[in-house]
Design an enzyme around this catalytic site. Structure first.
Site, mmCIF file in Angstrom:
data_model
loop_
_atom_site.group_PDB
_atom_site.id
_atom_site.type_symbol
_atom_site.label_atom_id
_atom_site.label_comp_id
_atom_site.label_asym_id
_atom_site.label_seq_id
_atom_site.Cartn_x
_atom_site.Cartn_y
_atom_site.Cartn_z
ATOM 1 N N ASP A 19 0.703 -1.158 -0.059
ATOM 2 C CA ASP A 19 -0.033 0.013 -0.078
ATOM 3 C C ASP A 19 0.845 1.218 0.011
ATOM 4 O OD1 ASP A 19 -2.333 1.411 0.068
ATOM 5 O OD2 ASP A 19 -2.818 1.055 2.147
ATOM 6 N N GLY A 22 0.293 5.509 -4.482
ATOM 7 C CA GLY A 22 -0.609 6.808 -4.770
ATOM 8 C C GLY A 22 0.226 7.925 -4.138
ATOM 9 N N TRP A 24 3.053 7.923 -2.460
ATOM 10 C CA TRP A 24 4.499 8.155 -2.679
ATOM 11 C C TRP A 24 4.521 9.133 -4.107
ATOM 12 C CZ3 TRP A 24 7.363 7.559 -7.189
ATOM 13 C CH2 TRP A 24 8.879 7.324 -6.904
ATOM 14 N N SER A 64 -6.962 -5.948 -5.624
ATOM 15 C CA SER A 64 -8.231 -6.539 -4.764
ATOM 16 C C SER A 64 -9.390 -6.384 -5.608
ATOM 17 C CB SER A 64 -8.455 -5.703 -3.484
ATOM 18 O OG SER A 64 -8.938 -4.319 -3.806
ATOM 19 N N LYS A 65 -10.296 -7.140 -5.363
ATOM 20 C CA LYS A 65 -11.790 -7.176 -6.023
ATOM 21 C C LYS A 65 -12.222 -5.625 -6.115
ATOM 22 C CE LYS A 65 -15.835 -9.715 -5.428
ATOM 23 N NZ LYS A 65 -16.370 -10.247 -6.764
ATOM 24 N N ASN A 67 -10.446 -3.119 -5.994
ATOM 25 C CA ASN A 67 -9.677 -2.164 -7.160
ATOM 26 C C ASN A 67 -10.384 -1.974 -8.268
ATOM 27 O OD1 ASN A 67 -6.470 -3.234 -5.752
ATOM 28 N ND2 ASN A 67 -7.741 -1.396 -5.080
ATOM 29 N N TRP A 68 -11.172 -2.818 -8.620
ATOM 30 C CA TRP A 68 -12.051 -2.535 -10.041
ATOM 31 C C TRP A 68 -12.681 -1.158 -10.184
ATOM 32 C CZ3 TRP A 68 -10.238 -5.411 -13.696
ATOM 33 C CH2 TRP A 68 -10.121 -6.581 -13.650
ATOM 34 N N ARG A 70 -11.585 1.756 -9.147
ATOM 35 C CA ARG A 70 -10.764 2.816 -9.194
ATOM 36 C C ARG A 70 -11.065 3.358 -10.630
ATOM 37 N NH1 ARG A 70 -5.010 2.312 -6.095
ATOM 38 N NH2 ARG A 70 -6.045 1.836 -4.209
ATOM 39 N N ARG A 193 -5.293 -2.034 8.834
ATOM 40 C CA ARG A 193 -6.468 -2.623 8.252
ATOM 41 C C ARG A 193 -6.153 -3.872 7.599
ATOM 42 N NH1 ARG A 193 -7.969 2.346 6.631
ATOM 43 N NH2 ARG A 193 -7.185 2.041 4.151
ATOM 44 N N GLU A 206 0.989 -13.441 12.513
ATOM 45 C CA GLU A 206 1.573 -12.160 13.160
ATOM 46 C C GLU A 206 1.371 -11.106 12.059
ATOM 47 O OE1 GLU A 206 2.671 -11.851 16.021
ATOM 48 O OE2 GLU A 206 2.519 -14.031 16.495
HETATM 49 C C1 FPP Z 1 -1.744 0.433 -3.364
HETATM 50 O O1 FPP Z 1 -1.530 1.583 -3.252
HETATM 51 C C2 FPP Z 1 -1.219 -0.604 -4.451
HETATM 52 C C3 FPP Z 1 -2.064 -1.168 -5.473
HETATM 53 C C4 FPP Z 1 -3.537 -0.909 -5.592
HETATM 54 C C5 FPP Z 1 -1.664 -1.852 -6.554
HETATM 55 C C6 FPP Z 1 -0.260 -2.557 -6.142
HETATM 56 C C7 FPP Z 1 0.418 -2.800 -7.453
HETATM 57 C C8 FPP Z 1 1.788 -2.984 -7.730
HETATM 58 C C9 FPP Z 1 2.849 -2.662 -6.364
HETATM 59 C C10 FPP Z 1 2.612 -2.686 -8.959
HETATM 60 C C11 FPP Z 1 2.519 -4.248 -9.571
HETATM 61 C C12 FPP Z 1 2.405 -5.480 -8.965
HETATM 62 C C13 FPP Z 1 2.699 -6.494 -9.518
HETATM 63 C C14 FPP Z 1 2.725 -7.781 -8.829
HETATM 64 C C15 FPP Z 1 3.538 -6.662 -10.788
HETATM 65 P P1 FPP Z 1 -2.427 3.016 -3.353
HETATM 66 O O2 FPP Z 1 -2.646 3.122 -5.054
HETATM 67 O O3 FPP Z 1 -3.546 2.345 -2.697
HETATM 68 O O4 FPP Z 1 -1.647 3.777 -2.843
HETATM 69 P P2 FPP Z 1 -2.475 5.036 -1.903
HETATM 70 O O5 FPP Z 1 -3.045 4.435 -0.737
HETATM 71 O O6 FPP Z 1 -1.332 5.827 -1.373
HETATM 72 O O7 FPP Z 1 -3.217 5.812 -2.767
#
Ligand code: FPP
Length: 245
Positions: A19, A22, A24, A64-65, A67-68, A70, A193, A206
């Site tokens: 996590d 975004g 970053w 995640s499910k 995440n669709w 977004r 969470r 853990e």
């Molecule tokens: C959460 O950060 C991250 C994700 C929803 C996607 C994770 C994907 C990757 C690390 C790259 C690709 C993965 C592979 C296995 C090649 P966020 O966008 O929710 O960050 P934020 O909470 O700061 O907005």
């Protein structure tokens, strides 16, 4: 070689909620997707470290499910990134004896990604060095509901008796059926969470939370998490004294 870790206490299964991509990017005034791109470098680093120190299963929550929901542009970018990862990295993962697996409703992935994933799973299916388990279109409650439906179906078909449904049988209907439960779950970016991740499997896992954002989580930060884990006493509901005897 083990980077200051106790070789006797290497967790067999580590699961990670990656996590903070975004945030970053936002901190650098970059588009969110640049955070995901940088996050992919952390994926590489963590996979390499896990393999090196002898972790048997590494599960990454890549999509995640939920995440669709977004914005379409971000979903498409993440799917392209995943396709790129599978195209570019599979040969190297294969050379390192890493087996790729996936959990989640992977049939919902775009056709290209789905096919690359299936090919990668097939190509690496005999590898024994480590399992890289990608959670894609994954939701813990959906997984549990799916298992319940399959169990009900088996009971109705007369293939299973209701009395046979216990914790172990239930686990055998989950996507993770032949994997050990995670010993350690890491979540980056300061959120406290589980976000619907491995709900059934994490009963005695853990938990390690760090404020570090995922793109900044590399070998050093991963080793810190593992050292923290090694300092803990896992009791599984028993008393400290009972563990020593
Ligand atoms: C959460 O950060 C991250 C994700 C929803 C996607 C994770 C994907 C990757 C690390 C790259 C690709 C993965 C592979 C296995 C090649 P966020 O966008 O929710 O960050 P934020 O909470 O700061 O907005």
């Amino acid at each position: 070689m083990l980077e200051g870790l106790d070789p006797e206490k290497i967790p067999a299964h580590v699961a990670i909620i990656m996590d903070g991509n975004g945030r970053w990017a936002k901190a650098r005034r970059l588009p969110r997707v640049m955070g995901h791109r940088e996050g992919m470098k952390s994926v590489r680093a963590v996979v390499e470290t896990a393999r090196k120190i002898g972790i048997k299963v590494l599960t990454l929550y890549a999509f995640s499910k939920e995440n669709w929901q977004r914005p379409q542009d971000e979903v498409s970018f993440l799917m392209r990134l995943l396709a790129e990862y599978l195209q570019k990295e599979v040969d190297e993962l294969h050379q390192k004896d890493i087996q790729i697996r996936a959990i989640g409703e992977i049939e919902l992935l775009p056709k290209e990604v789905y096919e690359l994933l299936v090919q990668a799973i097939k190509k690496t299916s005999q590898n024994q060095g480590m399992i890289l388990n990608l959670a894609l279109s994954y939701g813990g409650r959906a997984e549990i509901a799916h298992a319940a439906r399959e169990i009900a179906r088996a009971c109705l078909a007369g293939k299973l008796k209701i009395e046979e449904v216990d914790e172990a049988l239930f686990a055998s209907y989950l996507y993770t059926k032949d994997l050990p439960d995670p010993d350690l779950l890491i979540r980056t970016s300061g959120e406290l969470r589980l976000s619907n991740f491995l709900l059934y499997q994490c009963a005695y896992t853990e938990l390690y939370f760090t404020p570090t954002l995922w793109p900044d989580f590399r070998e050093k930060e991963f080793l810190e998490a593992l050292k923290d884990y090694q300092r803990r006493e896992r009791r599984f509901g028993k008393l400290s004294e009972q563990l020593k005897s």
